[in-house]
Design a protein around this motif. Structure first.
Motif, PDB file in Angstrom:
ATOM      1  N   TRP A   1     -10.164 -60.209 -67.627  1.00  0.00           N
ATOM      2  CA  TRP A   1     -11.114 -59.093 -67.612  1.00  0.00           C
ATOM      3  C   TRP A   1     -10.356 -57.812 -67.301  1.00  0.00           C
ATOM      4  CZ3 TRP A   1     -16.052 -59.995 -69.000  1.00  0.00           C
ATOM      5  CH2 TRP A   1     -16.591 -61.280 -68.809  1.00  0.00           C
ATOM      6  N   GLY A   2     -10.732 -56.728 -67.968  1.00  0.00           N
ATOM      7  CA  GLY A   2     -10.060 -55.481 -67.622  1.00  0.00           C
ATOM      8  C   GLY A   2     -10.518 -54.313 -68.448  1.00  0.00           C
ATOM      9  N   GLY A   3      -9.614 -53.359 -68.610  1.00  0.00           N
ATOM     10  CA  GLY A   3      -9.926 -52.143 -69.354  1.00  0.00           C
ATOM     11  C   GLY A   3      -8.739 -51.731 -70.203  1.00  0.00           C
ATOM     12  N   ALA A   4      -9.002 -50.841 -71.177  1.00  0.00           N
ATOM     13  CA  ALA A   4      -7.970 -50.462 -72.144  1.00  0.00           C
ATOM     14  C   ALA A   4      -7.869 -48.943 -72.300  1.00  0.00           C
ATOM     15  CB  ALA A   4      -8.283 -51.091 -73.497  1.00  0.00           C
ATOM     16  N   THR A   5      -6.643 -48.493 -72.555  1.00  0.00           N
ATOM     17  CA  THR A   5      -6.367 -47.064 -72.757  1.00  0.00           C
ATOM     18  C   THR A   5      -5.248 -46.915 -73.793  1.00  0.00           C
ATOM     19  OG1 THR A   5      -4.641 -47.109 -71.059  1.00  0.00           O
ATOM     20  CG2 THR A   5      -6.864 -46.520 -70.321  1.00  0.00           C
ATOM     21  N   ALA A   6      -5.003 -45.670 -74.187  1.00  0.00           N
ATOM     22  CA  ALA A   6      -3.851 -45.380 -75.061  1.00  0.00           C
ATOM     23  C   ALA A   6      -3.201 -44.103 -74.552  1.00  0.00           C
ATOM     24  CB  ALA A   6      -4.317 -45.171 -76.490  1.00  0.00           C
ATOM     25  N   ALA A   7      -1.874 -44.072 -74.562  1.00  0.00           N
ATOM     26  CA  ALA A   7      -1.152 -42.951 -73.948  1.00  0.00           C
ATOM     27  C   ALA A   7      -1.599 -41.599 -74.493  1.00  0.00           C
ATOM     28  CB  ALA A   7       0.345 -43.136 -74.145  1.00  0.00           C
ATOM     29  N   ASN A   8      -1.720 -41.481 -75.812  1.00  0.00           N
ATOM     30  CA  ASN A   8      -1.995 -40.135 -76.352  1.00  0.00           C
ATOM     31  C   ASN A   8      -3.378 -39.633 -75.973  1.00  0.00           C
ATOM     32  OD1 ASN A   8      -3.898 -40.016 -78.968  1.00  0.00           O
ATOM     33  ND2 ASN A   8      -2.894 -42.010 -78.896  1.00  0.00           N
ATOM     34  N   GLN A   9      -4.259 -40.526 -75.594  1.00  0.00           N
ATOM     35  CA  GLN A   9      -5.616 -40.126 -75.230  1.00  0.00           C
ATOM     36  C   GLN A   9      -5.827 -40.064 -73.713  1.00  0.00           C
ATOM     37  OE1 GLN A   9      -6.647 -43.178 -78.516  1.00  0.00           O
ATOM     38  NE2 GLN A   9      -8.614 -42.363 -77.884  1.00  0.00           N
ATOM     39  N   PHE A  10      -4.848 -40.555 -72.977  1.00  0.00           N
ATOM     40  CA  PHE A  10      -5.034 -40.809 -71.551  1.00  0.00           C
ATOM     41  C   PHE A  10      -3.985 -40.142 -70.671  1.00  0.00           C
ATOM     42  CE2 PHE A  10      -5.051 -44.388 -68.185  1.00  0.00           C
ATOM     43  CZ  PHE A  10      -6.149 -43.862 -67.529  1.00  0.00           C
TER      44      PHE A  10
ATOM     45  N   GLU B   1      -9.877 -52.014 -57.395  1.00  0.00           N
ATOM     46  CA  GLU B   1     -11.167 -52.100 -56.697  1.00  0.00           C
ATOM     47  C   GLU B   1     -12.210 -52.838 -57.551  1.00  0.00           C
ATOM     48  OE1 GLU B   1     -12.397 -48.264 -55.097  1.00  0.00           O
ATOM     49  OE2 GLU B   1     -14.475 -48.977 -55.016  1.00  0.00           O
ATOM     50  N   MET B   2     -12.180 -52.608 -58.856  1.00  0.00           N
ATOM     51  CA  MET B   2     -13.117 -53.321 -59.748  1.00  0.00           C
ATOM     52  C   MET B   2     -12.708 -54.776 -59.935  1.00  0.00           C
ATOM     53  SD  MET B   2     -14.324 -50.863 -62.905  1.00  0.00           S
ATOM     54  CE  MET B   2     -12.931 -49.775 -62.979  1.00  0.00           C
ATOM     55  N   GLY B   3     -11.479 -55.090 -59.554  1.00  0.00           N
ATOM     56  CA  GLY B   3     -11.018 -56.477 -59.680  1.00  0.00           C
ATOM     57  C   GLY B   3     -10.371 -56.797 -61.024  1.00  0.00           C
ATOM     58  N   PHE B   4      -9.930 -55.755 -61.738  1.00  0.00           N
ATOM     59  CA  PHE B   4      -9.281 -55.999 -63.043  1.00  0.00           C
ATOM     60  C   PHE B   4      -8.218 -57.089 -62.938  1.00  0.00           C
ATOM     61  CE2 PHE B   4      -9.606 -51.886 -65.811  1.00  0.00           C
ATOM     62  CZ  PHE B   4     -10.971 -51.852 -65.625  1.00  0.00           C
ATOM     63  N   LYS B   5      -8.195 -57.937 -63.944  1.00  0.00           N
ATOM     64  CA  LYS B   5      -7.114 -58.923 -64.065  1.00  0.00           C
ATOM     65  C   LYS B   5      -6.065 -58.398 -65.024  1.00  0.00           C
ATOM     66  CE  LYS B   5      -9.823 -61.890 -61.940  1.00  0.00           C
ATOM     67  NZ  LYS B   5      -9.740 -61.742 -60.490  1.00  0.00           N
ATOM     68  N   CYS B   6      -6.475 -57.445 -65.853  1.00  0.00           N
ATOM     69  CA  CYS B   6      -5.605 -56.993 -66.939  1.00  0.00           C
ATOM     70  C   CYS B   6      -5.846 -55.512 -67.211  1.00  0.00           C
ATOM     71  CB  CYS B   6      -5.958 -57.817 -68.183  1.00  0.00           C
ATOM     72  SG  CYS B   6      -4.990 -57.437 -69.643  1.00  0.00           S
ATOM     73  N   PHE B   7      -4.789 -54.787 -67.494  1.00  0.00           N
ATOM     74  CA  PHE B   7      -4.911 -53.370 -67.858  1.00  0.00           C
ATOM     75  C   PHE B   7      -4.122 -53.145 -69.139  1.00  0.00           C
ATOM     76  CE2 PHE B   7      -2.920 -48.991 -66.922  1.00  0.00           C
ATOM     77  CZ  PHE B   7      -3.893 -48.321 -67.651  1.00  0.00           C
TER      78      PHE B   7
END
Ligand code: BGP
Length: 482
Positions: free
Chosen positions: A9-18, A77-83
């Motif tokens: 479980w986690g969240g996703a980003t991309a360098a050029n947008q973040f 804090e949200m408990g992400f397992k993966c970023f």
């Protein structure tokens, strides 16, 4: 319990947008640094020269470059397992074709991975997410130049060696199938555009332009396959996946011509790249498509062997919406995640006109798994919405919670159906810049960022209601979705 132990479980980003920090720490300019902000009705413009008086959203984005500790602490804090994050290619090789990497750039991601480790968060790294160094775009017309393969392989090899002890989950290219569409020319293939004109090419392409584009995409296939082989040699523990902009295209009616149209669209806009990267060769239908469009893909001897050797370990994808196909010229067109299609009367759309279809996610997962029988990973899914602060000063984004809940339920059903799913990383876990429109107003996050479409705001972060909801989802491994 539908989801296996260790589900990511986690969240996703991309360098050029973040990330921002576009000219800090020795970073060179990337293609996105030349693209202005826009809206749905005012498309993003591509500038040959960066104009110091113009606001370019990628330059500061939401400043992860300086806020990374705080951001990752919130994920903890949200408990992400993966970023999921991408590495900014021009932070490592500023011009793209240097022989030695930029040490300061490498250091930045060591720091990021060290923060992840503090909270037991596993990084999932996209090697290239719409971030070709500008130098390679100018010199070789982006991926059209065969030379870019070697630059990419050098870059990927650097990453595999450098982060050997920190990262084992990799994606070679973000949404590689965007290059199979005309609108992917600049964003996905790093090709040069027309100065001051929209980054999404609106006029139809000539056969020659299409040949360049499919040659560029072929070069990405070869680069990806080479990287997969090298990545496995450097660390046999590495799991290296492809990444597809997942789309379900339904026939609008039972008219067999609509069914064939939907099938053709699914083939070239969705399956084509997966077929090459999972099966290791071009699918049969590509030949006819190239013939009908007078496309010549410039391949070299030995490419077929490379593609066959460098097949991926898992299939990752983004999923936001679905659309319909029809041969009826009167059928109503909708807008969407760069793919447009016919509006489906059974679905509601988001504020940005993307048709919301959780059941389509289940259907898509079953289709993909049946076709390839390798593990799947949902690495993007979410709702872009205009979040408004309530009178109590908070962000009550119940619409986002509803969207995510429905999609997680559909994904749970697909797992019950027998699909092997590795994880789920929600897109834009911290608000970031939209890829298609360049807006900040189109927010996806569990975490709000104080920044607007014109570049105002102090970047401070705030938790939305969805933040607390997702924490419970992760804690219960998807059992508590209320
Ligand atoms: C995908 C991209 C992401 C992301 C997402 C949402 O296509 O991989 O980079 O931006 O779509 O799209 P948008 O930002 O246009 O709302």
């Amino acid at each position: 319990m539908a989801f296996k132990e260790g589900f990511l479980w986690g969240g996703a980003t991309a360098a050029n947008q973040f990330e921002g920090g576009w000219n800090e720490g020795g970073k060179g300019p990337g293609v996105p640094d030349h693209i202005r902000g826009g809206t749905v009705s005012a498309p993003r413009l591509w500038d040959k020269e960066i104009d110091p008086n113009v606001y370019y959203p990628s330059h500061q984005a939401v400043d992860f470059y300086h806020f990374y500790k705080e951001d990752i602490a919130l994920y903890g804090e949200m408990g992400f397992k993966c970023f999921r994050l991408s590495i900014n290619w021009s932070r490592i090789y500023p011009n793209g074709d240097e022989l030695e990497p930029n040490k300061e750039g490498l250091e930045f991601y060591h720091n990021v991975f060290a923060e992840c480790k503090k909270y037991n968060i596993e990084p999932l790294v996209t090697i290239s997410h719409y971030e070709l160094p500008w130098g390679l775009s100018v010199k070789y017309n982006g991926w059209v130049g065969r030379e870019v393969i070697d630059c990419y392989v050098r870059y990927a090899t650097t990453l595999f060696n450098e982060y050997k002890d920190e990262v084992t989950l990799w994606l070679t290219f973000n949404e590689i199938n965007i290059g199979a569409q005309a609108f992917g020319r600049i964003m996905s293939l790093g090709m040069q555009g027309d100065d001051g004109k929209p980054m999404f090419k609106l006029e139809p392409e000539t056969a020659e332009e299409m040949s360049d584009r499919f040659t560029a995409l072929h070069n990405q296939f070869v680069a990806s396959a080479k990287a997969v082989v090298i990545g496995h040699e450097i660390n046999p523990e590495n799991k290296i996946g492809l990444m597809i902009a997942g789309s379900m295209t339904y026939p609008y009616t039972p008219n067999p011509l609509d069914i064939k149209d939907a099938q053709d669209r699914m083939n070239m806009s969705n399956w084509f790249c997966g077929d090459v990267q999972v099966r290791g060769h071009y699918p049969y239908y590509a030949k006819r498509y190239f013939k009908d469009h007078n496309v010549t893909v410039r391949m070299e001897e030995g490419d077929a062997e490379i593609l066959a050797k460098g097949t991926v370990d898992f299939y990752s994808f983004s999923y936001y919406m679905s659309s319909c196909a029809s041969v009826d010229p009167e059928a109503l067109k909708g807008s969407g995640n760069m793919f447009t299609g016919i509006v489906n009367p059974y679905l509601k759309a988001s504020d940005w006109g993307w048709q919301i279809d959780p059941e389509g996610l289940r259907i898509y997962m079953k289709e993909v798994y049946g076709r390839y029988e390798i593990p799947l990973f949902i690495v993007e899914n979410g709702l872009g919405a205009n979040d408004v602060r309530s009178e109590d000063g908070k962000f009550h984004d119940d619409y986002r919670i509803n969207y995510l809940r429905d999609h997680i339920k559909a994904m749970e059903q697909a797992v019950e159906d027998g699909v092997d799913l590795m994880g789920y990383t929600m897109w834009g876990c911290t608000d970031l810049v939209s890829a298609s429109t360049g807006e900040m107003k189109k927010r996806y996050g569990f975490v709000y960022v104080d920044r607007d479409n014109d570049g105002n705001g102090d970047f401070h972060r705030e938790r939305k209601d969805s933040f607390f909801w997702y924490k419970k989802v992760i804690e219960s491994n998807g059992a508590d979705l209320d």
